[in-house]
Design an enzyme around this catalytic site. Structure first.
Site, mmCIF file in Angstrom:
data_model
loop_
_atom_site.group_PDB
_atom_site.id
_atom_site.type_symbol
_atom_site.label_atom_id
_atom_site.label_comp_id
_atom_site.label_asym_id
_atom_site.label_seq_id
_atom_site.Cartn_x
_atom_site.Cartn_y
_atom_site.Cartn_z
ATOM 1 N N HIS A 76 0.577 9.423 16.570
ATOM 2 C CA HIS A 76 -0.839 9.537 16.524
ATOM 3 C C HIS A 76 -1.565 8.733 17.558
ATOM 4 O O HIS A 76 -1.093 7.675 17.874
ATOM 5 C CB HIS A 76 -1.450 8.912 15.155
ATOM 6 C CG HIS A 76 -1.087 9.987 14.089
ATOM 7 N ND1 HIS A 76 -2.088 9.969 12.917
ATOM 8 C CD2 HIS A 76 -0.255 10.997 13.624
ATOM 9 C CE1 HIS A 76 -1.333 11.013 12.013
ATOM 10 N NE2 HIS A 76 -0.498 11.624 12.627
ATOM 11 N N TYR A 205 -10.898 7.096 7.924
ATOM 12 C CA TYR A 205 -11.173 6.156 7.364
ATOM 13 C C TYR A 205 -12.607 6.344 6.890
ATOM 14 O O TYR A 205 -13.545 6.692 7.844
ATOM 15 C CB TYR A 205 -11.056 4.833 8.095
ATOM 16 C CG TYR A 205 -9.718 4.354 8.357
ATOM 17 C CD1 TYR A 205 -8.807 4.792 9.350
ATOM 18 C CD2 TYR A 205 -9.354 3.391 7.514
ATOM 19 C CE1 TYR A 205 -7.986 4.389 9.555
ATOM 20 C CE2 TYR A 205 -7.883 2.823 7.659
ATOM 21 C CZ TYR A 205 -7.249 3.389 8.815
ATOM 22 O OH TYR A 205 -5.907 3.148 8.923
ATOM 23 N N PRO A 297 -5.004 -3.773 3.118
ATOM 24 C CA PRO A 297 -4.013 -2.663 3.629
ATOM 25 C C PRO A 297 -5.119 -1.982 4.764
ATOM 26 O O PRO A 297 -4.485 -1.091 5.803
ATOM 27 C CB PRO A 297 -3.506 -1.739 2.785
ATOM 28 C CG PRO A 297 -4.330 -2.124 1.266
ATOM 29 C CD PRO A 297 -4.674 -3.326 1.524
ATOM 30 N N LYS A 301 -1.794 -3.603 8.663
ATOM 31 C CA LYS A 301 -0.839 -4.326 9.369
ATOM 32 C C LYS A 301 0.230 -5.016 8.385
ATOM 33 O O LYS A 301 0.872 -5.639 8.986
ATOM 34 C CB LYS A 301 -1.866 -5.616 9.561
ATOM 35 C CG LYS A 301 -3.147 -5.015 10.657
ATOM 36 C CD LYS A 301 -2.318 -5.015 12.062
ATOM 37 C CE LYS A 301 -3.465 -4.322 12.792
ATOM 38 N NZ LYS A 301 -2.613 -3.362 13.848
ATOM 39 N N TYR A 389 -5.848 -2.107 16.355
ATOM 40 C CA TYR A 389 -5.335 -1.415 15.394
ATOM 41 C C TYR A 389 -3.748 -0.910 16.066
ATOM 42 O O TYR A 389 -3.060 -0.829 15.245
ATOM 43 C CB TYR A 389 -6.122 0.021 15.215
ATOM 44 C CG TYR A 389 -5.675 0.751 14.101
ATOM 45 C CD1 TYR A 389 -4.607 1.953 14.467
ATOM 46 C CD2 TYR A 389 -6.236 0.660 13.019
ATOM 47 C CE1 TYR A 389 -4.200 2.766 13.480
ATOM 48 C CE2 TYR A 389 -5.736 1.586 11.926
ATOM 49 C CZ TYR A 389 -4.670 2.712 12.067
ATOM 50 O OH TYR A 389 -4.391 3.484 10.935
HETATM 51 P P1 FAS Z 1 8.435 -6.726 0.036
HETATM 52 O O1 FAS Z 1 7.246 -7.153 -1.100
HETATM 53 O O2 FAS Z 1 7.949 -5.152 0.427
HETATM 54 O O3 FAS Z 1 9.798 -7.051 -0.263
HETATM 55 C C1 FAS Z 1 10.027 -8.222 -1.038
HETATM 56 C C2 FAS Z 1 11.191 -8.004 -1.646
HETATM 57 O O4 FAS Z 1 11.802 -9.111 -2.325
HETATM 58 C C3 FAS Z 1 11.066 -7.095 -2.940
HETATM 59 O O5 FAS Z 1 12.011 -5.849 -3.055
HETATM 60 C C4 FAS Z 1 11.321 -7.970 -4.405
HETATM 61 O O6 FAS Z 1 11.739 -6.980 -5.466
HETATM 62 C C5 FAS Z 1 12.343 -8.869 -3.759
HETATM 63 N N1 FAS Z 1 12.209 -10.016 -4.659
HETATM 64 C C6 FAS Z 1 11.035 -10.626 -5.045
HETATM 65 N N2 FAS Z 1 11.216 -11.899 -5.834
HETATM 66 C C7 FAS Z 1 12.634 -12.083 -5.569
HETATM 67 C C8 FAS Z 1 13.475 -13.042 -5.984
HETATM 68 N N3 FAS Z 1 13.031 -14.002 -7.044
HETATM 69 N N4 FAS Z 1 14.823 -12.635 -5.953
HETATM 70 C C9 FAS Z 1 15.203 -11.711 -4.968
HETATM 71 N N5 FAS Z 1 14.237 -10.772 -4.527
HETATM 72 C C10 FAS Z 1 13.148 -10.967 -4.743
HETATM 73 N N6 FAS Z 1 0.884 -2.288 3.844
HETATM 74 C C11 FAS Z 1 0.437 -1.351 4.801
HETATM 75 O O7 FAS Z 1 0.619 -1.674 6.201
HETATM 76 N N7 FAS Z 1 -0.158 -0.387 4.365
HETATM 77 C C12 FAS Z 1 -0.326 -0.030 3.113
HETATM 78 O O8 FAS Z 1 -1.060 0.772 2.596
HETATM 79 C C13 FAS Z 1 0.019 -0.925 2.042
HETATM 80 N N8 FAS Z 1 -0.037 -0.744 0.840
HETATM 81 C C14 FAS Z 1 0.700 -1.708 -0.019
HETATM 82 C C15 FAS Z 1 0.358 -1.547 -1.473
HETATM 83 C C16 FAS Z 1 1.078 -2.219 -2.326
HETATM 84 C C17 FAS Z 1 0.808 -2.072 -3.858
HETATM 85 C C18 FAS Z 1 1.670 -3.477 -1.768
HETATM 86 C C19 FAS Z 1 2.319 -4.608 -2.918
HETATM 87 C C20 FAS Z 1 1.729 -3.838 -0.572
HETATM 88 C C21 FAS Z 1 1.349 -2.908 0.437
HETATM 89 N N9 FAS Z 1 1.405 -3.145 1.806
HETATM 90 C C22 FAS Z 1 0.889 -2.207 2.743
HETATM 91 C C23 FAS Z 1 1.919 -4.305 2.444
HETATM 92 C C24 FAS Z 1 3.466 -3.864 2.279
HETATM 93 O O9 FAS Z 1 3.789 -2.699 3.123
HETATM 94 C C25 FAS Z 1 4.154 -5.075 2.649
HETATM 95 O O10 FAS Z 1 3.447 -5.719 3.943
HETATM 96 C C26 FAS Z 1 5.553 -5.176 2.938
HETATM 97 O O11 FAS Z 1 6.203 -4.472 1.780
HETATM 98 C C27 FAS Z 1 6.009 -6.387 3.493
HETATM 99 O O12 FAS Z 1 7.549 -6.283 3.334
HETATM 100 P P2 FAS Z 1 8.259 -7.346 2.757
HETATM 101 O O13 FAS Z 1 7.892 -8.951 3.450
HETATM 102 O O14 FAS Z 1 9.553 -6.954 2.946
HETATM 103 O O15 FAS Z 1 7.986 -7.631 1.093
HETATM 104 C C1 PHB Z 2 -0.817 4.797 4.274
HETATM 105 O O1 PHB Z 2 -0.606 5.895 4.857
HETATM 106 O O2 PHB Z 2 -0.218 4.170 3.227
HETATM 107 C C2 PHB Z 2 -1.910 3.938 5.073
HETATM 108 C C3 PHB Z 2 -2.253 4.166 6.269
HETATM 109 C C4 PHB Z 2 -3.402 3.302 7.112
HETATM 110 C C5 PHB Z 2 -3.696 2.110 6.100
HETATM 111 C C6 PHB Z 2 -3.303 2.092 4.887
HETATM 112 C C7 PHB Z 2 -2.468 2.915 4.514
HETATM 113 O O3 PHB Z 2 -4.776 1.682 6.851
#
Ligand code: FAS
Ligand code: PHB
Length: 401
Positions: A76, A205, A297, A301, A389
């Site tokens: 994009h 957005y 989100p 980032k 961004y």
């Molecule tokens: P993660 O949370 O992905 O992974 C951590 C891992 O550690 C998990 O698999 C968990 O099961 C494991 N774990 C936890 N406790 C443990 C333990 N005691 N022992 C062993 N393992 C354990 N980011 C965006 O950029 N855009 C979005 O739209 C967006 N939407 C999101 C929606 C939700 C609901 C959440 C929670 C996050 C969102 N994020 C988004 C942020 C997300 O993408 C995170 O930045 C990304 O998953 C970060 O990756 P990790 O640091 O690997 O953490």
């Molecule tokens: C998504 O596609 O999940 C998404 C994209 C842009 C954002 C947040 C989430 O800023």
């Protein structure tokens, strides 16, 4: 009986941070074991991020998992912002001398990293229970955990806490050794995934009087939408029809005309918070990704910050083993936090600009409209949005470190 195993780096968590770190260390000949609380299927079932910065794309290529991303990811060159019912395009390429972003879901990134780890026959303990980290303030840290009825003790040189916001690693740091900064927003994001063609070829957005909305995508046939909802809302209270109806009310007529609705594949509500841990290193244990920081989100980032933490950490560990230098390890926390706080600031600012706040007496909405009117008609203002961004360069303002 306890199984005693040994590795160089124990990685807690098989999300994108843990898997990417494991892959980068493996390609440098460094042994790592990943211990994950849930099953691989459960990790893949979490629908999260959608936008990759160039730094993340480069890292995934370095990790040897760029092939499907380049084949299926959508490049994009811009995105749109809507307020007062009018749409304005942020031309990322023109405003950042050619930089772009890629739409490629976190689920796919995780899938590619899991496949690469499996193909290399690298050890990952899924569905581990009672995971505990020990002695990370010494040169002989350990991780203990159970898997089924088996007990394990994992001796290692370093522990990488990639276990997300609710993980065990940050929780194991003595309170006096850590400082946490947090801001919780008075709303959440209700997300819906559907096998329908995206309403627009770029992300949109929306700041509407009824609240924020985001029209995103995963492919040309799979869409991802978000609605700002009160924190009191429960996902089970939102039917698909109610979701589509509310989305229509937040879009302009021309966009609505192109909206294709369909049954949801997934629906969930995510809370929004800004959160940062200082420092991110505790002796031989390092925090990376959501274990150390959370962003709302809005700025896309979260996943990208996790990737750059992992770049700094993998470089530091490779330098330790190959050059017997601790310089990278010693500067890990400061280097990460310098980048993290700039992304936290942008994510907070973009969230504040695009969402409606419950206590808003009306003047905040006028401030938002005035700021949007200025930014979107100012080259300097639009450039500031665009360069944040696409992601600030890794060495941005690092020279003074
Ligand atoms: P993660 O949370 O992905 O992974 C951590 C891992 O550690 C998990 O698999 C968990 O099961 C494991 N774990 C936890 N406790 C443990 C333990 N005691 N022992 C062993 N393992 C354990 N980011 C965006 O950029 N855009 C979005 O739209 C967006 N939407 C999101 C929606 C939700 C609901 C959440 C929670 C996050 C969102 N994020 C988004 C942020 C997300 O993408 C995170 O930045 C990304 O998953 C970060 O990756 P990790 O640091 O690997 O953490
Ligand atoms: C998504 O596609 O999940 C998404 C994209 C842009 C954002 C947040 C989430 O800023």
């Amino acid at each position: 009986m306890t199984h005693s195993i040994r590795t160089q780096v124990a990685i807690i968590g098989a999300g994108p941070a843990g898997l990417l770190l494991g892959q980068l260390l493996h390609r440098a000949g460094i042994d790592a074991v990943i211990v994950e609380r849930v099953s691989g299927e459960y990790v893949l079932g979490r629908i999260r991020a959608g936008v990759l910065e160039q730094v993340t794309i480069d890292l995934l290529e370095e990790a040897g998992v760029g092939e499907r991303m380049h084949r299926e990811g959508l490049v994009h060159g811009g995105f749109e912002m809507m307020y007062g019912g009018l749409r304005h395009r942020i031309d990322l390429q023109a405003l950042t001398a050619g930089k772009k972003v890629m739409v490629y879901g976190q689920t796919e990134v995780t899938h590619d990293l899991m496949n690469a780890r499996r193909a290399a026959g690298l050890p990952t303990y899924y569905e581990a229970t009672d995971v505990q980290v020990h002695d990370f303030d010494t040169t002989h840290p350990r991780v203990t955990f159970k898997q089924g009825d088996q007990s394990f003790e994992l001796a290692c040189d370093f522990i990488a806490g990639c276990d997300g916001f609710h993980g065990v690693c940050r929780a194991s740091v003595p309170p006096g050794a850590i400082r946490e900064f947090e801001k919780v927003y008075p709303f959440g994001w209700l997300g819906l995934l559907a096998d329908t063609p995206p309403v627009h070829d770029e992300l949109l957005y929306v700041n509407s009087p009824r609240g924020f909305a985001l029209c995103s995508q995963r492919s040309k046939t799979r869409s991802r939408y978000y609605l700002q909802v009160p924190l009191t809302d429960r996902v089970q209270d939102w039917t698909d029809d109610a979701f589509w109806q509310e989305l229509r009310l937040r879009l302009d007529d021309a966009t609505c005309a192109g909206l294709v609705t369909g049954p949801s594949l997934e629906k969930s509500i995510a809370p929004l918070r800004s959160f940062v841990t200082e420092p991110m290193r505790f002796g031989r244990m390092f925090l990376a990704g959501d274990a150390a920081h959370i962003v709302p989100p809005t700025g896309a980032k979260g996943l990208n910050l996790a990737a750059t933490d992992v770049k700094y950490l993998s470089n530091a560990l490779i330098e330790f083993y190959q050059e017997h230098s601790e310089a990278g390890i010693d500067s890990y926390s400061a280097r990460c936090l310098r980048r993290i706080w700039k992304a936290e600031r942008f994510s907070w600012w973009f969230t504040t600009l695009m969402h409606r706040f419950p206590e808003d007496s009306g003047i905040t909405a006028r401030f938002q409209e005035a700021e949007l009117d200025y930014l979107l008609h100012s080259h300097a203002g639009s450039t500031s949005i665009a360069e944040n961004y696409v992601g600030l360069p890794l060495d941005f303002a690092e020279r003074s470190l």
